[in-house]
Design an enzyme around this catalytic site. Structure first.
Site: not given
Ligand code: PGA
Length: 259
Positions: A9-11, A95, A97, A167, A173, A213, A234
């Site tokens: 997931n490159w966001k 997600h 976020e 998650e 993150g 993470s 991520g």
């Molecule tokens: P992260 O994000 O690996 O940077 O914790 C995971 C995600 O939000 O899909």
């Protein structure tokens, strides 16, 4: 046995040129990802470019979100058939976020799941508790609510076509991953709910991946848990060698558990 799934997931990161470089490095580093499905989810702006790079390779393409409707007056939105046209096979939905920053509700997420399925996309329904909810002992209540609402109205055949991602919000993150035991406990709980919503047999086929993470140095321990069917990665997916290492370790972990 469930085929492990590793999603990058490159966001909201990268120019189209940077996406090309990253996708090419992942594709070339993973010519034959043994027994593991790998999907990259670049930003919308890079989907077409990454699609060209991964088409014909074992690397799949996914998107980070979609609208529930196939078309219409929804300024700024992207519809499921538009993603299919670019070669996407999967879409992340709900997600944390987006739930937090865009106020996406369980009902909206449910409509998106239904919309994605209607166009042949695999929805990856994301669920997870906040740090405060975990401290208050509300982890299971939270994920159960998100799961039931997210899959509302789906019959057993539709549930088979979904993927779940657990998650924990406090792990995303932050560098603080859930311990394998903490993750496995929630995965087991989610699988129990799937048994109830669909059937025991179907629950055994649905993949539940862990996100928060995930890195090359913690994926082994996570994959050692039989309930964890892969990872939603991520930050660590933005580095090709690191992401490739995660995929290789996930594949090895899944293979050794099948023995
Ligand atoms: P992260 O994000 O690996 O940077 O914790 C995971 C995600 O939000 O899909």
């Amino acid at each position: 046995m469930r085929t492990p799934l590793v999603i990058g997931n490159w966001k909201m990161n990268g120019t189209v040129a940077e996406a090309r470089v990253l996708a090419t490095a992942v594709r070339d580093g993973l010519k034959r990802p043994k027994g593991t499905e790998v999907v990259l989810c670049p930003p919308f702006t890079a989907l077409a470019a990454v699609s060209e790079i991964v088409t014909g390779s074992p690397i799949g393409l996914g998107a980070q979100n979609c609208h529930a409707e196939p078309s219409g007056a929804h300024t700024g939105e992207i519809a499921p058939p538009m993603l299919v046209e670019l070669g996407c096979r999967l879409v992340l939905l709900g997600h944390s976020e987006r739930r937090k920053e865009m106020g996406e509700s369980d009902e909206q997420v449910n409509r998106k799941v239904v919309g994605a399925l209607a166009h042949g996309l695999t929805p990856v329904l994301c669920v997870g508790e906040s740090g405060e909810e975990r401290r208050q002992g509300l982890t299971f209540t939270t994920v159960e609510g998100q799961l039931r609402a997210g899959l509302a109205g789906l019959d057993a055949a539709a549930i088979t076509r979904t993927v779940l991602a657990y998650e924990p919000v406090w792990a995303i993150g932050t560098g603080l991953n859930a311990t394998p035991a903490q993750a496995a406990e929630v995965h087991g709980y989610l699988r129990g709910l799937l048994s109830e919503l669909a059937s025991k047999e179907i629950a055994q086929t649905v993949r539940i991946v862990y996100g928060g993470s995930v890195k090359a140095d913690n994926v082994d321990a996570l994959m050692a848990e039989g309930e964890i069917d892969g990872a939603l990665v991520g930050g660590a997916s933005l580095n090709a060698p690191g992401f490739i290492a995660i995929v290789r370790k996930a594949a090895r972990g899944a293979a050794s558990r099948g023995e």
